[in-house]
Scaffold this motif. Structure first.
Motif, PDB file in Angstrom:
ATOM      1  N   SER A  30       7.063   8.120   3.445  1.00 26.78           N
ATOM      2  CA  SER A  30       5.616   8.110   3.149  1.00 26.78           C
ATOM      3  C   SER A  30       4.932   8.772   4.336  1.00 26.78           C
ATOM      4  O   SER A  30       5.230   8.305   5.496  1.00 26.78           O
ATOM      5  CB  SER A  30       5.285   6.781   2.630  1.00 26.78           C
ATOM      6  N   MET A  31       4.242   9.711   4.126  1.00 30.79           N
ATOM      7  CA  MET A  31       3.360  10.248   5.243  1.00 30.79           C
ATOM      8  C   MET A  31       2.569   9.341   5.945  1.00 30.79           C
ATOM      9  O   MET A  31       2.596   9.287   7.166  1.00 30.79           O
ATOM     10  CB  MET A  31       2.413  11.419   4.789  1.00 30.79           C
ATOM     11  N   LYS A  43      -5.190   4.014  -0.570  1.00 25.84           N
ATOM     12  CA  LYS A  43      -4.082   3.047   0.150  1.00 25.84           C
ATOM     13  C   LYS A  43      -3.578   3.601   1.273  1.00 25.84           C
ATOM     14  O   LYS A  43      -3.511   2.788   2.226  1.00 25.84           O
ATOM     15  CB  LYS A  43      -3.162   2.874  -0.858  1.00 25.84           C
ATOM     16  N   GLY A  44      -3.599   4.791   1.568  1.00 28.32           N
ATOM     17  CA  GLY A  44      -3.137   5.436   2.613  1.00 28.32           C
ATOM     18  C   GLY A  44      -3.956   5.359   4.051  1.00 28.32           C
ATOM     19  O   GLY A  44      -3.249   4.769   4.927  1.00 28.32           O
ATOM     20  N   LEU A  93       0.780  -1.187   0.047  1.00 30.58           N
ATOM     21  CA  LEU A  93      -0.004   0.004   0.018  1.00 30.58           C
ATOM     22  C   LEU A  93       0.805   1.261  -0.036  1.00 30.58           C
ATOM     23  O   LEU A  93       0.486   2.406  -0.530  1.00 30.58           O
ATOM     24  CB  LEU A  93      -0.861   0.074   1.078  1.00 30.58           C
ATOM     25  N   ALA A  94       2.004   1.150   0.489  1.00 33.31           N
ATOM     26  CA  ALA A  94       2.954   2.455   0.720  1.00 33.31           C
ATOM     27  C   ALA A  94       3.315   2.937  -0.928  1.00 33.31           C
ATOM     28  O   ALA A  94       3.928   2.006  -1.393  1.00 33.31           O
ATOM     29  CB  ALA A  94       4.125   2.124   1.508  1.00 33.31           C
ATOM     30  N   GLU A  95       3.464   4.239  -1.005  1.00 30.25           N
ATOM     31  CA  GLU A  95       3.830   4.791  -2.290  1.00 30.25           C
ATOM     32  C   GLU A  95       5.411   5.596  -1.786  1.00 30.25           C
ATOM     33  O   GLU A  95       5.077   6.592  -1.148  1.00 30.25           O
ATOM     34  CB  GLU A  95       2.933   5.643  -3.060  1.00 30.25           C
ATOM     35  N   TRP A  96       6.388   4.938  -1.961  1.00 28.51           N
ATOM     36  CA  TRP A  96       7.558   5.747  -1.428  1.00 28.51           C
ATOM     37  C   TRP A  96       7.997   7.075  -2.079  1.00 28.51           C
ATOM     38  O   TRP A  96       7.646   7.318  -3.274  1.00 28.51           O
ATOM     39  CB  TRP A  96       8.800   4.744  -1.435  1.00 28.51           C
ATOM     40  N   HIS A  97       8.405   7.790  -1.540  1.00 27.52           N
ATOM     41  CA  HIS A  97       8.970   9.316  -1.769  1.00 27.52           C
ATOM     42  C   HIS A  97       7.688   9.885  -2.526  1.00 27.52           C
ATOM     43  O   HIS A  97       8.126  10.693  -3.647  1.00 27.52           O
ATOM     44  CB  HIS A  97      10.185   8.996  -2.761  1.00 27.52           C
ATOM     45  N   VAL A  98       6.535   9.746  -2.323  1.00 22.07           N
ATOM     46  CA  VAL A  98       5.290  10.484  -3.015  1.00 22.07           C
ATOM     47  C   VAL A  98       4.874  11.121  -1.896  1.00 22.07           C
ATOM     48  O   VAL A  98       4.127  10.682  -0.725  1.00 22.07           O
ATOM     49  CB  VAL A  98       4.373   9.411  -3.380  1.00 22.07           C
ATOM     50  N   ARG A 141      -6.221   2.981   4.222  1.00 22.03           N
ATOM     51  CA  ARG A 141      -6.165   1.568   4.464  1.00 22.03           C
ATOM     52  C   ARG A 141      -4.785   1.171   5.544  1.00 22.03           C
ATOM     53  O   ARG A 141      -5.112   0.359   6.104  1.00 22.03           O
ATOM     54  CB  ARG A 141      -6.376   0.779   3.059  1.00 22.03           C
ATOM     55  N   MET A 142      -3.986   1.351   4.902  1.00 20.33           N
ATOM     56  CA  MET A 142      -2.671   1.466   5.750  1.00 20.33           C
ATOM     57  C   MET A 142      -2.750   1.617   7.265  1.00 20.33           C
ATOM     58  O   MET A 142      -2.318   1.065   8.023  1.00 20.33           O
ATOM     59  CB  MET A 142      -1.350   2.099   5.164  1.00 20.33           C
ATOM     60  N   LEU A 143      -3.218   2.589   7.355  1.00 20.03           N
ATOM     61  CA  LEU A 143      -3.596   3.211   8.796  1.00 20.03           C
ATOM     62  C   LEU A 143      -4.418   2.419   9.339  1.00 20.03           C
ATOM     63  O   LEU A 143      -4.307   2.032  10.686  1.00 20.03           O
ATOM     64  CB  LEU A 143      -3.839   4.771   8.693  1.00 20.03           C
ATOM     65  N   ARG A 144      -5.348   1.782   8.950  1.00 15.18           N
ATOM     66  CA  ARG A 144      -6.523   1.117   9.429  1.00 15.18           C
ATOM     67  C   ARG A 144      -5.903  -0.354   9.870  1.00 15.18           C
ATOM     68  O   ARG A 144      -6.069  -0.971  10.812  1.00 15.18           O
ATOM     69  CB  ARG A 144      -7.702   0.740   8.641  1.00 15.18           C
ATOM     70  N   LEU A 145      -5.120  -0.725   8.779  1.00 11.90           N
ATOM     71  CA  LEU A 145      -4.415  -2.150   9.155  1.00 11.90           C
ATOM     72  C   LEU A 145      -3.223  -1.846  10.312  1.00 11.90           C
ATOM     73  O   LEU A 145      -2.978  -2.940  10.941  1.00 11.90           O
ATOM     74  CB  LEU A 145      -3.700  -2.679   7.938  1.00 11.90           C
ATOM     75  N   ALA A 146      -2.622  -0.768  10.501  1.00 12.62           N
ATOM     76  CA  ALA A 146      -1.698  -0.663  11.426  1.00 12.62           C
ATOM     77  C   ALA A 146      -2.200  -0.096  12.724  1.00 12.62           C
ATOM     78  O   ALA A 146      -1.432  -0.464  13.622  1.00 12.62           O
ATOM     79  CB  ALA A 146      -0.548   0.344  10.814  1.00 12.62           C
ATOM     80  N   ILE A 147      -3.079   0.512  12.645  1.00 14.50           N
ATOM     81  CA  ILE A 147      -3.530   1.551  13.928  1.00 14.50           C
ATOM     82  C   ILE A 147      -5.040   0.720  14.383  1.00 14.50           C
ATOM     83  O   ILE A 147      -4.816   0.229  15.636  1.00 14.50           O
ATOM     84  CB  ILE A 147      -3.532   2.764  13.872  1.00 14.50           C
ATOM     85  N   ASP A 148      -5.848   0.603  13.738  1.00 11.55           N
ATOM     86  CA  ASP A 148      -7.257   0.093  14.113  1.00 11.55           C
ATOM     87  C   ASP A 148      -7.139  -1.328  14.556  1.00 11.55           C
ATOM     88  O   ASP A 148      -7.645  -1.749  15.559  1.00 11.55           O
ATOM     89  CB  ASP A 148      -8.173   0.158  12.957  1.00 11.55           C
ATOM     90  N   THR A 149      -6.459  -2.191  14.055  1.00 14.30           N
ATOM     91  CA  THR A 149      -6.308  -3.560  14.275  1.00 14.30           C
ATOM     92  C   THR A 149      -5.714  -3.593  15.664  1.00 14.30           C
ATOM     93  O   THR A 149      -6.176  -4.410  16.501  1.00 14.30           O
ATOM     94  CB  THR A 149      -5.403  -4.295  13.401  1.00 14.30           C
TER      95      THR A 149
END
Length: 303
Positions: A170-171, A121-122, A107-112, A124-132
């Motif tokens: 990546s932010m 994608k961003g 999901l990460a888009e590096w240097h973007v 979704r990444m936060l949900r997978l990393a934090i909400d879970t």
């Protein structure tokens, strides 16, 4: 290393990578380990990879513990609640919780920059990393705090010191990995009156299945990747961070670490364990002092 015989552990997100290495090492120390993930032998997650939670459970048992595989999507509260209820019914306790749920590599888009990065994608990444992690802690901690000396480990990438001083390119990735460190600190405040301990833990440069494939090597010839990336010599197997957590879980004075951001290399210096090859890689100082400084690869003093 102190035996964890009789201890009950949950490694949430143990299908592959660090989660699998942690589960195996907890098993090697004698623990009963519940391993969760979305990929089973009959169903794959969005990763569409071959590793399964059943394989992880079998490796735990082979190592000397008891591995129990359960398919769980940790974004679904009902599934997590049912998981914890089953552990309570079968074991009556939970001593170790490792929140290793991730799933964001694709999901990460590096240097973007954030305004160009896919918002879907961003988020979704936060949900997978934090909400879970929050969902799992919400349901699991009432069982943990019933007994003293419970351990909660929040798995992340990077130490607090490193992530404070370095943008993680990546932010969304940066927010995901730094937020988990703060989460561990906050959990530490909530569980300390119950004589339990919460920490953030990071491996170094992890030789996960995905990383090995990236360099087109296997664990038995991983050093060949140094011809492509010389700094890869500082990398470590997933079992190394597993040994860090097993050592921590067996420490009768573990609460001295409460609320701290820890790394596998740091704890190896304290507890004296090694990686599978007998080395003690200490990745994060190396990244700052050698790799990020633009110096030629030289692992002497760091491995």
């Amino acid at each position: 290393m102190k035996s964890l015989l009789g201890k009950i552990a949950l490694v949430a997100g143990a299908t592959r990578g660090a989660g699998r290495g942690i589960a195996i090492e907890l098993g090697a120390a004698g623990a009963t380990v519940y391993v969760t993930g979305r990929t089973t032998r009959s169903e794959r997650s969005e990763y569409n990879r071959a590793e399964t939670i059943e394989e992880t459970a079998e490796l735990v048992t082979k190592a000397g513990g008891q591995g129990i595989a359960l398919q769980v999507d940790h974004l679904v509260p009902e599934q997590v609640a049912a998981l914890v209820k089953r552990i309570e019914q079968e074991q009556g306790r939970l001593d170790i919780l490792v929140n290793d749920i991730w799933g964001g590599e694709n999901l990460a888009e590096w240097h973007v920059p954030v305004w160009e990065h896919s918002l879907d994608k961003g988020l979704r990444m936060l949900r997978l990393a934090i909400d879970t992690h929050l969902i799992t802690s919400h349901y699991a901690l009432p069982l943990i705090i019933k007994n003293k000396n419970g351990l909660i480990v929040e798995m992340t990438d990077g130490t607090a010191e490193y992530n404070q001083q370095n943008y993680r390119v990546s932010m969304f990735y940066d927010q995901a990995k730094t937020s988990v460190i703060r989460m561990a600190w906050a959990l530490a405040q909530e569980v300390k009156s119950f004589d339990c301990t919460a920490v953030a833990m990071t491996p170094g440069w992890l030789r996960s299945e995905i990383m090995l494939e990236h360099f087109k090597v296997k664990e038995d010839n991983w050093q060949d990747a140094a011809s492509i990336e010389p700094h890869f010599l500082i990398s470590e197997s997933p079992r190394y961070v597993g040994r860090a957590i097993a050592a921590l879980a067996g420490d009768p004075d573990m609460n001295r670490w409460n609320g701290q951001s820890l790394s596998s290399g740091q704890l190896a210096q304290v507890y004296g364990f090694t990686d599978l090859d007998g080395s003690r890689p200490n990745c994060w100082p190396y990244l700052v002092e050698v790799m990020d400084a633009g110096m030629p690869a030289d692992i002497s003093g760091y491995r």
